[in-house]
Design a protein around this motif. Structure first.
Motif, short mmCIF file in Angstrom:
data_model
loop_
_atom_site.label_atom_id
_atom_site.label_comp_id
_atom_site.label_asym_id
_atom_site.label_seq_id
_atom_site.Cartn_x
_atom_site.Cartn_y
_atom_site.Cartn_z
N PRO A 116 10.67 26.25 -12.75
CA PRO A 116 10.71 25.52 -14.02
C PRO A 116 9.55 24.54 -14.14
O PRO A 116 9.01 24.07 -13.13
CB PRO A 116 12.05 24.78 -13.97
N PRO A 117 9.16 24.21 -15.36
CA PRO A 117 8.11 23.20 -15.55
C PRO A 117 8.61 21.82 -15.14
O PRO A 117 9.82 21.57 -15.07
CB PRO A 117 7.82 23.27 -17.05
N ALA A 118 7.68 20.93 -14.87
CA ALA A 118 8.04 19.56 -14.51
C ALA A 118 8.59 18.82 -15.72
O ALA A 118 8.33 19.18 -16.87
CB ALA A 118 6.82 18.84 -13.95
N ARG A 119 9.36 17.78 -15.46
CA ARG A 119 9.90 16.91 -16.50
C ARG A 119 9.27 15.53 -16.36
O ARG A 119 9.17 15.00 -15.25
CB ARG A 119 11.42 16.76 -16.37
N ALA A 120 8.87 14.96 -17.48
CA ALA A 120 8.30 13.61 -17.46
C ALA A 120 9.41 12.59 -17.23
O ALA A 120 10.45 12.64 -17.88
CB ALA A 120 7.58 13.33 -18.78
N LEU A 121 9.18 11.66 -16.33
CA LEU A 121 10.23 10.75 -15.87
C LEU A 121 9.94 9.29 -16.17
O LEU A 121 10.85 8.49 -16.37
CB LEU A 121 10.42 10.96 -14.37
N GLY A 122 8.66 8.92 -16.17
CA GLY A 122 8.33 7.52 -16.39
C GLY A 122 6.85 7.35 -16.67
O GLY A 122 6.02 8.16 -16.26
N GLU A 123 6.52 6.29 -17.39
CA GLU A 123 5.13 5.95 -17.71
C GLU A 123 4.99 4.44 -17.65
O GLU A 123 5.86 3.70 -18.12
CB GLU A 123 4.76 6.45 -19.10
N GLY A 124 3.89 3.98 -17.07
CA GLY A 124 3.68 2.55 -17.00
C GLY A 124 2.26 2.22 -16.59
O GLY A 124 1.35 3.05 -16.67
N VAL A 125 2.08 0.99 -16.16
CA VAL A 125 0.77 0.51 -15.69
C VAL A 125 0.91 0.12 -14.23
O VAL A 125 1.99 -0.25 -13.76
CB VAL A 125 0.27 -0.67 -16.54
N TYR A 126 -0.20 0.23 -13.49
CA TYR A 126 -0.15 -0.09 -12.07
C TYR A 126 -1.36 -0.90 -11.66
O TYR A 126 -2.38 -0.97 -12.37
CB TYR A 126 -0.06 1.19 -11.23
N ARG A 127 -1.25 -1.50 -10.50
CA ARG A 127 -2.36 -2.17 -9.84
C ARG A 127 -2.30 -1.85 -8.35
O ARG A 127 -1.22 -1.75 -7.76
CB ARG A 127 -2.29 -3.70 -10.01
N ILE A 128 -3.46 -1.70 -7.75
CA ILE A 128 -3.57 -1.74 -6.29
C ILE A 128 -4.26 -3.06 -5.99
O ILE A 128 -5.32 -3.36 -6.56
CB ILE A 128 -4.37 -0.55 -5.74
N LEU A 129 -3.65 -3.86 -5.14
CA LEU A 129 -4.21 -5.19 -4.89
C LEU A 129 -4.22 -5.51 -3.40
O LEU A 129 -3.45 -4.98 -2.61
CB LEU A 129 -3.46 -6.26 -5.68
N ARG A 130 -5.12 -6.40 -3.08
CA ARG A 130 -5.30 -6.90 -1.72
C ARG A 130 -4.50 -8.20 -1.59
O ARG A 130 -4.63 -9.10 -2.43
CB ARG A 130 -6.79 -7.15 -1.48
N HIS A 131 -3.66 -8.30 -0.57
CA HIS A 131 -2.81 -9.49 -0.39
C HIS A 131 -3.11 -10.09 0.98
O HIS A 131 -2.99 -9.41 2.00
CB HIS A 131 -1.33 -9.08 -0.47
N ASN A 132 -3.52 -11.34 0.98
CA ASN A 132 -3.91 -12.00 2.22
C ASN A 132 -3.19 -13.34 2.33
O ASN A 132 -3.76 -14.40 2.05
CB ASN A 132 -5.43 -12.21 2.25
N PRO A 133 -1.91 -13.30 2.73
CA PRO A 133 -1.10 -14.53 2.74
C PRO A 133 -1.28 -15.38 3.99
O PRO A 133 -0.41 -16.19 4.32
CB PRO A 133 0.32 -13.98 2.66
N GLY A 134 -2.38 -15.19 4.72
CA GLY A 134 -2.59 -15.97 5.94
C GLY A 134 -2.35 -15.16 7.19
O GLY A 134 -2.80 -15.52 8.27
N ARG A 135 -1.63 -14.05 7.03
CA ARG A 135 -1.47 -13.12 8.15
C ARG A 135 -2.48 -12.00 7.94
O ARG A 135 -3.45 -12.16 7.22
CB ARG A 135 -0.03 -12.59 8.18
N ARG A 136 -2.26 -10.88 8.60
CA ARG A 136 -3.19 -9.76 8.44
C ARG A 136 -3.18 -9.27 6.99
O ARG A 136 -2.13 -9.09 6.38
CB ARG A 136 -2.80 -8.62 9.38
N MET A 137 -4.36 -9.02 6.45
CA MET A 137 -4.48 -8.53 5.07
C MET A 137 -3.78 -7.18 4.93
O MET A 137 -3.85 -6.33 5.82
CB MET A 137 -5.96 -8.41 4.69
N HIS A 138 -3.10 -6.98 3.80
CA HIS A 138 -2.50 -5.68 3.51
C HIS A 138 -2.66 -5.40 2.02
O HIS A 138 -3.12 -6.25 1.26
CB HIS A 138 -1.03 -5.65 3.92
N THR A 139 -2.30 -4.19 1.62
CA THR A 139 -2.47 -3.81 0.21
C THR A 139 -1.12 -3.42 -0.39
O THR A 139 -0.23 -2.94 0.30
CB THR A 139 -3.45 -2.63 0.07
N HIS A 140 -1.02 -3.66 -1.69
CA HIS A 140 0.19 -3.33 -2.44
C HIS A 140 -0.15 -2.36 -3.57
O HIS A 140 -1.22 -2.45 -4.19
CB HIS A 140 0.79 -4.58 -3.09
#
Length: 337
Positions: free
Chosen positions: A164-188
């Protein structure tokens, strides 16, 4: 609808936006199923990321002659010339490699992603990683449309089968960001839904753990390191072959933050998503906003781009697939299946 906007609710928040864009969710029922009503009846959960701006307008991606992207081009050329060959099928089973530049502000770039557990990580299970991989990277919208379509095919044991064909489930906006809260840097990876609109049923979205907004840690797997008992990963030939300057960032580590997001521009790139929060502003001090006002179906980029390919009832009404009629300014009496 576009990439939306973001603002720092906390000016001192230690975050840096790496990439902005649109996010689309799709699911495909299992072969022979007309519709799914739970994860057990689903073949695949897909995520499509379309970056539109970021720290750098020009990103690096796999060479267009590699992976599924290259196989489609070769197949189209051979078909035009009246040739037949199995080489394009072989290329399609290989990961992305090589390198070329793409300006994401002026040219479409689409990442077609498969989630291994057929759902997003539930926000209640923080710390539990969910594995996924990039199935296809392309600058052609038609390639994604083809991947979402259904098909009929013959098997030697079960006769003719229907995917079967795929079904659309959701649409929105996104960000990939760098988070450096004082510990090792990680990404979200963070996102906020526009469709289904707030207040709709949302049964399919709940099944796949697709919240109105969510934040995930995202880690890229080193393709040169073996898998684990928990995540065996892709076969070696299907794994991405990153350029030396990207591969070198891993060192001997098994995982690395999605910094830069260019890692995701290679077919066969494997990654982990780990639930962080369903309150982006509270966790990261960033407010993510979609378009102003109530979103209208006629303004949906997913409908305008993939509407004739993927059934959109789950997207617009937050319900499992059913026949209905929707009045759209740009689509008169559209029957949605």
């Amino acid at each position: 609808m576009g990439q939306g906007e973001e603002s720092k609710a906390d000016p001192e928040a230690p975050v840096e936006i790496q990439e902005r864009g649109e996010i689309f969710f799709f699911y495909r029922p299992k072969v022979g199923k007309e519709e799914a009503h739970g994860v057990e009846e689903v073949q695949r959960l897909y995520i499509v990321l379309r970056p539109e701006s970021g720290e750098r307008p020009v990103e690096e991606k796999q060479h267009h002659a590699s992976g599924k992207e290259g196989a489609k081009k070769k197949k189209a050329t051979k078909k035009k010339d009246g040739e037949t060959s199995e080489s394009s099928d072989s290329a399609a089973s290989e990961g992305g490699h090589g390198s070329e530049k793409v300006n994401i502000e002026h040219q479409p770039l689409l990442r077609f992603i498969v989630m291994g557990r057929k759902s997003l990580p539930p926000p209640t299970q923080r710390g539990r990683p969910f594995w996924g991989y990039v199935e296809m990277v392309t600058t052609k919208i038609e390639d994604v449309k083809a991947a979402l379509q259904g098909e009929e095919y013959d098997t030697s044991t079960r006769g003719r089968r229907h995917k079967p064909p795929a079904r659309a489930l959701g649409e929105g906006v996104y960000r990939i960001l760098r988070h450096n809260p004082g510990r090792r840097m990680h990404t979200h990876l963070i996102y906020k839904l526009e469709f289904p609109r707030e207040g709709e049923s949302g049964d399919p979205q709940e099944t796949f753990n697709i919240e109105r907004e969510a934040s995930f840690l995202i880690q890229i797997k080193n393709p040169e390191q073996p898998g684990s008992s928990q995540f065996r990963g892709l076969q070696s030939k299907r794994k991405a072959t990153f350029p030396a300057h990207l591969q070198g960032q891993f060192g001997q580590r098994r995982f690395h933050p999605a910094d830069p997001p260019d890692f995701l521009n290679y077919e066969g790139c494997e990654f982990l998503l780990i639930a962080a929060s369903d309150d982006i502003e509270g966790e990261l001090g960033v407010e993510l906003r979609a378009e102003e006002g109530e979103p209208e179906p006629a303004c949906s980029d997913l409908v305008k781009t993939f509407g004739e390919t993927a059934s959109i009832a789950p997207l617009l009404k937050g319900t499992w697939l059913e026949e209905m009629v929707v009045e759209l300014p740009l689509f008169v009496n559209v029957h949605i299946y």
